[in-house]
Scaffold this motif. Structure first.
Motif, PDB file in Angstrom:
ATOM      1  N   ILE A   1       0.863  -1.174   0.000  1.00 40.21           N
ATOM      2  CA  ILE A   1       0.000   0.000   0.000  1.00 40.21           C
ATOM      3  C   ILE A   1       0.906   1.232   0.000  1.00 40.21           C
ATOM      4  O   ILE A   1       1.827   1.327   0.805  1.00 40.21           O
ATOM      5  CB  ILE A   1      -0.911   0.033   1.254  1.00 40.21           C
ATOM      6  CG1 ILE A   1      -1.684  -1.291   1.390  1.00 40.21           C
ATOM      7  CG2 ILE A   1      -1.845   1.222   1.208  1.00 40.21           C
ATOM      8  CD1 ILE A   1      -2.607  -1.607   0.249  1.00 40.21           C
TER       9      ILE A   1
ATOM     10  N   ARG B   1       1.072   5.720  -0.573  1.00 40.06           N
ATOM     11  CA  ARG B   1       0.355   6.998  -0.622  1.00 40.06           C
ATOM     12  C   ARG B   1       0.973   7.839  -1.712  1.00 40.06           C
ATOM     13  O   ARG B   1       2.187   7.981  -1.797  1.00 40.06           O
ATOM     14  CB  ARG B   1       0.472   7.728   0.714  1.00 40.06           C
ATOM     15  CG  ARG B   1      -0.368   7.101   1.768  1.00 40.06           C
ATOM     16  CD  ARG B   1      -0.713   8.082   2.873  1.00 40.06           C
ATOM     17  NE  ARG B   1      -1.630   7.437   3.785  1.00 40.06           N
ATOM     18  CZ  ARG B   1      -1.497   7.432   5.091  1.00 40.06           C
ATOM     19  NH1 ARG B   1      -0.493   8.058   5.649  1.00 40.06           N
ATOM     20  NH2 ARG B   1      -2.386   6.823   5.852  1.00 40.06           N
TER      21      ARG B   1
ATOM     22  N   GLY C   1      -9.473   9.662  -1.904  1.00 40.72           N
ATOM     23  CA  GLY C   1      -8.508   8.701  -1.361  1.00 40.72           C
ATOM     24  C   GLY C   1      -7.086   9.013  -1.791  1.00 40.72           C
ATOM     25  O   GLY C   1      -6.857   9.546  -2.868  1.00 40.72           O
TER      26      GLY C   1
ATOM     27  N   GLU D   1      -4.569   6.482  -0.708  1.00 41.88           N
ATOM     28  CA  GLU D   1      -3.881   5.205  -0.554  1.00 41.88           C
ATOM     29  C   GLU D   1      -4.217   4.301  -1.730  1.00 41.88           C
ATOM     30  O   GLU D   1      -5.369   4.183  -2.143  1.00 41.88           O
ATOM     31  CB  GLU D   1      -4.278   4.528   0.757  1.00 41.88           C
ATOM     32  CG  GLU D   1      -3.687   5.207   1.965  1.00 41.88           C
ATOM     33  CD  GLU D   1      -3.844   4.367   3.216  1.00 41.88           C
ATOM     34  OE1 GLU D   1      -4.576   3.366   3.193  1.00 41.88           O
ATOM     35  OE2 GLU D   1      -3.233   4.739   4.225  1.00 41.88           O
ATOM     36  N   TRP D   2      -3.175   3.665  -2.261  1.00 37.37           N
ATOM     37  CA  TRP D   2      -3.308   2.804  -3.428  1.00 37.37           C
ATOM     38  C   TRP D   2      -2.642   1.475  -3.153  1.00 37.37           C
ATOM     39  O   TRP D   2      -1.580   1.411  -2.529  1.00 37.37           O
ATOM     40  CB  TRP D   2      -2.648   3.457  -4.636  1.00 37.37           C
ATOM     41  CG  TRP D   2      -3.303   4.737  -5.047  1.00 37.37           C
ATOM     42  CD1 TRP D   2      -3.126   5.974  -4.481  1.00 37.37           C
ATOM     43  CD2 TRP D   2      -4.257   4.907  -6.079  1.00 37.37           C
ATOM     44  NE1 TRP D   2      -3.904   6.894  -5.119  1.00 37.37           N
ATOM     45  CE2 TRP D   2      -4.611   6.266  -6.110  1.00 37.37           C
ATOM     46  CE3 TRP D   2      -4.838   4.049  -7.005  1.00 37.37           C
ATOM     47  CZ2 TRP D   2      -5.521   6.787  -7.018  1.00 37.37           C
ATOM     48  CZ3 TRP D   2      -5.742   4.562  -7.918  1.00 37.37           C
ATOM     49  CH2 TRP D   2      -6.079   5.912  -7.922  1.00 37.37           C
ATOM     50  N   GLU D   3      -3.256   0.392  -3.640  1.00 39.42           N
ATOM     51  CA  GLU D   3      -2.681  -0.945  -3.536  1.00 39.42           C
ATOM     52  C   GLU D   3      -1.987  -1.265  -4.853  1.00 39.42           C
ATOM     53  O   GLU D   3      -2.549  -1.045  -5.928  1.00 39.42           O
ATOM     54  CB  GLU D   3      -3.779  -1.971  -3.279  1.00 39.42           C
ATOM     55  CG  GLU D   3      -3.260  -3.386  -3.219  1.00 39.42           C
ATOM     56  CD  GLU D   3      -4.373  -4.400  -3.050  1.00 39.42           C
ATOM     57  OE1 GLU D   3      -4.053  -5.598  -3.063  1.00 39.42           O
ATOM     58  OE2 GLU D   3      -5.542  -4.004  -2.925  1.00 39.42           O
TER      59      GLU D   3
ATOM     60  N   ARG E   1      -4.668   0.159  -7.501  1.00 40.07           N
ATOM     61  CA  ARG E   1      -6.102   0.192  -7.208  1.00 40.07           C
ATOM     62  C   ARG E   1      -6.322   1.138  -6.029  1.00 40.07           C
ATOM     63  O   ARG E   1      -5.679   1.018  -4.995  1.00 40.07           O
ATOM     64  CB  ARG E   1      -6.627  -1.183  -6.841  1.00 40.07           C
ATOM     65  CG  ARG E   1      -8.105  -1.144  -6.411  1.00 40.07           C
ATOM     66  CD  ARG E   1      -8.658  -2.473  -5.993  1.00 40.07           C
ATOM     67  NE  ARG E   1      -8.744  -3.316  -7.175  1.00 40.07           N
ATOM     68  CZ  ARG E   1      -8.503  -4.624  -7.164  1.00 40.07           C
ATOM     69  NH1 ARG E   1      -8.156  -5.219  -6.046  1.00 40.07           N
ATOM     70  NH2 ARG E   1      -8.600  -5.326  -8.266  1.00 40.07           N
ATOM     71  N   CYS E   2      -7.255   2.092  -6.213  1.00 40.89           N
ATOM     72  CA  CYS E   2      -7.595   3.022  -5.139  1.00 40.89           C
ATOM     73  C   CYS E   2      -8.254   2.233  -4.014  1.00 40.89           C
ATOM     74  O   CYS E   2      -9.166   1.449  -4.247  1.00 40.89           O
ATOM     75  CB  CYS E   2      -8.547   4.105  -5.662  1.00 40.89           C
ATOM     76  SG  CYS E   2      -9.063   5.271  -4.388  1.00 40.89           S
ATOM     77  N   ARG E   3      -7.801   2.445  -2.796  1.00 37.61           N
ATOM     78  CA  ARG E   3      -8.347   1.700  -1.658  1.00 37.61           C
ATOM     79  C   ARG E   3      -9.716   2.226  -1.234  1.00 37.61           C
ATOM     80  O   ARG E   3     -10.424   1.558  -0.504  1.00 37.61           O
ATOM     81  CB  ARG E   3      -7.386   1.781  -0.479  1.00 37.61           C
ATOM     82  CG  ARG E   3      -6.010   1.246  -0.773  1.00 37.61           C
ATOM     83  CD  ARG E   3      -5.661   0.035  -0.049  1.00 37.61           C
ATOM     84  NE  ARG E   3      -6.017   0.149   1.356  1.00 37.61           N
ATOM     85  CZ  ARG E   3      -5.775  -0.770   2.241  1.00 37.61           C
ATOM     86  NH1 ARG E   3      -5.166  -1.841   1.900  1.00 37.61           N
ATOM     87  NH2 ARG E   3      -6.136  -0.618   3.489  1.00 37.61           N
ATOM     88  N   ARG E   4     -10.076   3.406  -1.688  1.00 34.43           N
ATOM     89  CA  ARG E   4     -11.358   3.979  -1.286  1.00 34.43           C
ATOM     90  C   ARG E   4     -12.485   3.619  -2.256  1.00 34.43           C
ATOM     91  O   ARG E   4     -13.537   3.162  -1.845  1.00 34.43           O
ATOM     92  CB  ARG E   4     -11.243   5.492  -1.156  1.00 34.43           C
ATOM     93  CG  ARG E   4     -12.493   6.121  -0.617  1.00 34.43           C
ATOM     94  CD  ARG E   4     -12.257   7.551  -0.238  1.00 34.43           C
ATOM     95  NE  ARG E   4     -13.487   8.137   0.260  1.00 34.43           N
ATOM     96  CZ  ARG E   4     -13.654   9.395   0.500  1.00 34.43           C
ATOM     97  NH1 ARG E   4     -12.651  10.222   0.321  1.00 34.43           N
ATOM     98  NH2 ARG E   4     -14.796   9.849   0.942  1.00 34.43           N
ATOM     99  N   CYS E   5     -12.258   3.812  -3.568  1.00 36.88           N
ATOM    100  CA  CYS E   5     -13.343   3.585  -4.536  1.00 36.88           C
ATOM    101  C   CYS E   5     -13.123   2.361  -5.426  1.00 36.88           C
ATOM    102  O   CYS E   5     -14.034   1.934  -6.118  1.00 36.88           O
ATOM    103  CB  CYS E   5     -13.562   4.822  -5.403  1.00 36.88           C
ATOM    104  SG  CYS E   5     -12.226   5.137  -6.578  1.00 36.88           S
ATOM    105  N   GLY E   6     -11.905   1.794  -5.441  1.00 30.71           N
ATOM    106  CA  GLY E   6     -11.644   0.602  -6.242  1.00 30.71           C
ATOM    107  C   GLY E   6     -11.212   0.859  -7.671  1.00 30.71           C
ATOM    108  O   GLY E   6     -11.002  -0.073  -8.434  1.00 30.71           O
TER     109      GLY E   6
END
Length: 91
Positions: free
Chosen positions: A38, A40, A49, A51-53, A64-69
Motif C-alpha cells: 500500500i 500513498r 482517497g 492510498e493505493w494498492e 487500485r484506489c483503496r477507497r473507490c476501487g
C-alpha cells in the motif's frame, strides 16, 4: 582431458558493479515495491482517497484506489516521482 583456462563466475555481486545491473540480461534489480504493498501518492484521487494498492510491478505499475476501487496504470518513472511514502504497517 583438457583443463579449462579460467572458470567464469556465474554470479556477479551487483554491489560491486551497480552500473552493470541494467545492462546484464538475467540480472534483476531489487525493487522496493511489491505486489500487495500500500502506497500513498502526492495527489488525491477525485474520490478523496490517497492510498493505493499495488497490483502489478514492472515497466509500469497497476494501482487500485483503496477507497473507490478504481484501477489505473502508471509508468515506473512517474510512479516513483508520485509516491509520497509507504505507510507503516501500524497505520
Amino acid at each position: 582431458m583438457k583443463e579449462s583456462a579460467e572458470r567464469i563466475p556465474t554470479y556477479i555481486p551487483t554491489s560491486d558493479f551497480p552500473h552493470l545491473t541494467s545492462e546484464m540480461p538475467g540480472v534483476k534489480a531489487v525493487s522496493k515495491y511489491e505486489v500487495g504493498d500500500i502506497v500513498r501518492l502526492k495527489k488525491l484521487h477525485p474520490c478523496g482517497g490517497d492510498e493505493w494498492e499495488i497490483m502489478r510491478t514492472g515497466v509500469d505499475f497497476r494501482l487500485r484506489c483503496r477507497r473507490c476501487g478504481r484501477v489505473m496504470m502508471l509508468p515506473r518513472p512517474k510512479f516513483e516521482r508520485s509516491v509520497r511514502r509507504k505507510p507503516d504497517p501500524a497505520d
